[in-house]
Write an enzyme that holds these catalytic residues in place. Sequence first.
Site, PDB file in Angstrom:
ATOM      1  N   CYS A 181       0.772  -1.198   0.046  1.00 23.51           N
ATOM      2  CA  CYS A 181      -0.110  -0.013   0.059  1.00 23.51           C
ATOM      3  C   CYS A 181       0.917   1.296   0.066  1.00 23.51           C
ATOM      4  O   CYS A 181       0.246   2.335   0.108  1.00 23.51           O
ATOM      5  CB  CYS A 181      -1.016  -0.111   1.337  1.00 23.51           C
ATOM      6  SG  CYS A 181      -1.924  -1.396   1.444  1.00 23.51           S
ATOM      7  N   HIS A 314      -2.516   8.148   5.768  1.00 25.78           N
ATOM      8  CA  HIS A 314      -2.837   7.136   5.365  1.00 25.78           C
ATOM      9  C   HIS A 314      -3.906   6.438   5.907  1.00 25.78           C
ATOM     10  O   HIS A 314      -4.919   5.939   5.103  1.00 25.78           O
ATOM     11  CB  HIS A 314      -1.743   5.841   5.445  1.00 25.78           C
ATOM     12  CG  HIS A 314      -1.740   4.605   4.948  1.00 25.78           C
ATOM     13  ND1 HIS A 314      -2.021   4.358   3.629  1.00 25.78           N
ATOM     14  CD2 HIS A 314      -1.902   3.546   5.518  1.00 25.78           C
ATOM     15  CE1 HIS A 314      -1.754   3.194   3.521  1.00 25.78           C
ATOM     16  NE2 HIS A 314      -1.894   2.555   4.555  1.00 25.78           N
ATOM     17  N   GLU A 325      -0.237   5.870  13.367  1.00 25.17           N
ATOM     18  CA  GLU A 325      -0.126   7.229  12.485  1.00 25.17           C
ATOM     19  C   GLU A 325      -0.316   8.553  13.418  1.00 25.17           C
ATOM     20  O   GLU A 325       0.493   9.575  13.033  1.00 25.17           O
ATOM     21  CB  GLU A 325      -0.989   7.188  11.368  1.00 25.17           C
ATOM     22  CG  GLU A 325      -0.609   8.215  10.483  1.00 25.17           C
ATOM     23  CD  GLU A 325      -1.490   8.146   8.944  1.00 25.17           C
ATOM     24  OE1 GLU A 325      -1.007   8.659   7.975  1.00 25.17           O
ATOM     25  OE2 GLU A 325      -2.342   7.160   9.060  1.00 25.17           O
ATOM     26  N   LYS A 353      -9.854   7.919   2.490  1.00 24.60           N
ATOM     27  CA  LYS A 353     -10.445   6.476   2.242  1.00 24.60           C
ATOM     28  C   LYS A 353     -11.686   6.495   3.067  1.00 24.60           C
ATOM     29  O   LYS A 353     -12.551   5.400   2.780  1.00 24.60           O
ATOM     30  CB  LYS A 353      -9.470   5.810   3.140  1.00 24.60           C
ATOM     31  CG  LYS A 353      -8.012   5.485   2.482  1.00 24.60           C
ATOM     32  CD  LYS A 353      -7.243   4.449   3.184  1.00 24.60           C
ATOM     33  CE  LYS A 353      -6.085   4.362   2.590  1.00 24.60           C
ATOM     34  NZ  LYS A 353      -5.047   5.510   2.640  1.00 24.60           N
ATOM     35  N   HIS A 358      -9.948   1.865   0.264  1.00 18.66           N
ATOM     36  CA  HIS A 358      -8.313   1.916   0.245  1.00 18.66           C
ATOM     37  C   HIS A 358      -7.973   1.212  -1.048  1.00 18.66           C
ATOM     38  O   HIS A 358      -8.297   0.134  -1.438  1.00 18.66           O
ATOM     39  CB  HIS A 358      -7.957   0.964   1.236  1.00 18.66           C
ATOM     40  CG  HIS A 358      -6.580   0.825   1.791  1.00 18.66           C
ATOM     41  ND1 HIS A 358      -5.669   1.476   0.878  1.00 18.66           N
ATOM     42  CD2 HIS A 358      -5.817   0.264   2.460  1.00 18.66           C
ATOM     43  CE1 HIS A 358      -4.273   1.183   1.378  1.00 18.66           C
ATOM     44  NE2 HIS A 358      -4.517   0.435   2.066  1.00 18.66           N
ATOM     45  N   PHE A 423       2.092  -3.119   4.044  1.00 23.57           N
ATOM     46  CA  PHE A 423       2.268  -4.413   4.692  1.00 23.57           C
ATOM     47  C   PHE A 423       3.828  -4.762   4.389  1.00 23.57           C
ATOM     48  O   PHE A 423       4.406  -4.485   3.259  1.00 23.57           O
ATOM     49  CB  PHE A 423       1.699  -5.598   4.060  1.00 23.57           C
ATOM     50  CG  PHE A 423       0.225  -5.880   4.298  1.00 23.57           C
ATOM     51  CD1 PHE A 423      -0.376  -4.883   5.315  1.00 23.57           C
ATOM     52  CD2 PHE A 423      -0.682  -6.936   4.060  1.00 23.57           C
ATOM     53  CE1 PHE A 423      -1.788  -5.201   5.803  1.00 23.57           C
ATOM     54  CE2 PHE A 423      -2.021  -6.905   4.223  1.00 23.57           C
ATOM     55  CZ  PHE A 423      -2.533  -6.226   5.279  1.00 23.57           C
TER      56      PHE A 423
END
Length: 437
Positions: A181, A314, A325, A353, A358, A423
Amino acid sequence: MSRRVVVTGLGCISPLGNSVRESWLNLLNSKSGLVNLKSLPEYESDYKPFIKSVPESLSVGKAYFTTTHKDLFSDEDERRLAKFTKYAIGATYEALENANLLKKNTLQIDETLVDLNRFGCIVGSGIASIDEIYTSSIKFHNEHKRVNPLFIPKILTNMAAGNISIKFKLKGPSHSVSTACATGNNAIGDAYNFIKLGMQDICVAGAAEASLHPLSLAGFVRAKSITSNGISRPFDEERSGFVLGEGAGIVVLESLENALKRGANIICEIIGYGISSDANHITSPLPDGTGAQRAIEMAIGNSRRSEIKYVNAHATSTVLGDRAESNAIRNAIFKDTDNDNHIKNEIYVSSNKGSMGHLLGAAGAVESIFTIKSIQKNIIPHTLNLNKLDQEIQESSEGMTFVKESPKEIDNLEMALCNSFGFGGINTTLLYKKYRP
């Protein structure tokens, strides 16, 4: 060799629209690009026996791509190209047109404006063509059919970059990024560095993703990443995971010298790029956000933190990720430094998002485009479905204002950050700034 790098073109295909303009306006107007899984016809035919592995209540961010340019895809292209590659080419066409690089009513770049030998293409994907892999595997195993000779060219991650280079005759560096991502931001960051180092003068950069498929959805459900209620609600106390989406985002980057030489319309400047690894877990971030914090700090570098007004987060709508975050943003922006003792300014934070889900590898590229538009228009999009801020985030986010309910207009949005994490523990951050001669 180190050169200033500017943005001169934008192209986007997203669940919110078929262009940058449409996507941006729908984002500001609280439109949702999410649709119920049952409404997608491709899931009700070929894959009906397998859909039972995916909860029917799921929503997805489906990009509906159509083009008004009759020559963008030939009949041969329609047969040879995977969907993620078509998304990438479509977004690239818009970006090149937006940058005024194409000859009128053609797909040809005006060679009087740029040197195609110095024109690069850095475009990646997270999963690339899962549909092609699945379909070919089923036919090969169950029906004992020969594999299509186009199978490998369709599934390779670098085929988006390769086909863009071929279609638009870009003869500079061709490079593909695949960092889950974080792919989109990673690709733009690499393009930024290639230009700074003098390896290219101009580049199309970004990512494309077309991974809406029962197999990928089932995998994310098993990984406990997908929300079960079909609602994406970043930072909200009731968030429970992300909604899977697809699309593409492409930006045109140039050295300042090249842009000025051809009289380009400069949209903004990139002044920082950060990348780091959590070195912790394949799917879970460090709870204190220190990995992401290092990426943010690297992107900020020697820039004045007090001029950073916005962070496009994100924020995938997962419990651990959003908290980590938030910690990373606060500790990076408000840390004590020798030059700036404990900054007191207000930082606005939001996530796109909630509106589009996403987009995996394409997320950072599309969200970078929205960040650039924010700087250009002095307006910060709100986070759709953020009704009540998570209490733990609220208690640890002094100085941060999470934009919800409606967009926030400010007098002068000088600098903004865009975060993307993936990831494997990868963290990427880009720092955008208003262009000043």
